[in-house]
Write an enzyme that holds these catalytic residues in place. Structure first.
Site, PDB file in Angstrom:
ATOM      1  N   HIS A  51     -30.913  13.332  43.474  1.00  0.00           N
ATOM      2  CA  HIS A  51     -32.079  12.509  43.136  1.00  0.00           C
ATOM      3  C   HIS A  51     -32.285  11.408  44.182  1.00  0.00           C
ATOM      4  CE1 HIS A  51     -35.017  10.225  40.865  1.00  0.00           C
ATOM      5  NE2 HIS A  51     -34.220   9.174  40.894  1.00  0.00           N
ATOM      6  N   HIS A  95     -35.511  10.810  46.449  1.00  0.00           N
ATOM      7  CA  HIS A  95     -36.208   9.528  46.373  1.00  0.00           C
ATOM      8  C   HIS A  95     -36.403   8.939  47.774  1.00  0.00           C
ATOM      9  CE1 HIS A  95     -37.744   6.477  43.707  1.00  0.00           C
ATOM     10  NE2 HIS A  95     -37.036   5.539  44.299  1.00  0.00           N
ATOM     11  N   GLN A 137     -31.438  11.382  47.310  1.00  0.00           N
ATOM     12  CA  GLN A 137     -31.929  11.963  48.559  1.00  0.00           C
ATOM     13  C   GLN A 137     -33.421  12.281  48.452  1.00  0.00           C
ATOM     14  OE1 GLN A 137     -29.739  12.383  51.446  1.00  0.00           O
ATOM     15  NE2 GLN A 137     -28.931  10.871  50.026  1.00  0.00           N
TER      16      GLN A 137
END
Length: 107
Positions: free
Chosen positions: A82, A86, A84
């Site tokens: 998540h 984001h 990465q």
């Protein structure tokens, strides 16, 4: 079995990536709004700040890459994935914000 210290480290790094990427994305979105209102000095300041926040986020990602390049395995979990996602999304938003601000300036 995973070492709890490694798990905490990867969790902390993931949260730092999310935090700074989120700050960068928020600044980029606010920069667009400022440009829309004709406040180009503030828009430019916010884009600069967005870039600084994304650099901070990217530094945490780089720590993970360096560990792995050095032969250490990084435990992969949903939070890391998540974070990465984001970061990459936030970087794209910042890049697009720069282009959108340029469009408003040339309007």
């Amino acid at each position: 079995m995973e070492n709890k210290t490694e798990n905490i480290d990867i969790t902390e790094i993931s949260f730092q990536i999310i935090l700074y990427a989120g700050n960068g994305k928020a600044n980029a979105m606010e920069a667009i709004q400022q440009a829309k209102a004709g406040n180009f000095t503030e828009a430019d300041r916010l884009i600069e700040e967005a870039g600084e926040e994304l650099v901070k986020s990217h530094k945490y990602q780089t720590k993970l890459l360096q560990k792995e390049a050095g032969g250490e395995e990084n435990p992969i979990n949903v939070l890391l994935v998540h974070s990465q996602d984001h970061l990459m999304t936030s970087m794209t938003v910042r890049d697009l914000a720069v282009e959108i601000i340029e469009i408003y300036k040339n309007k």
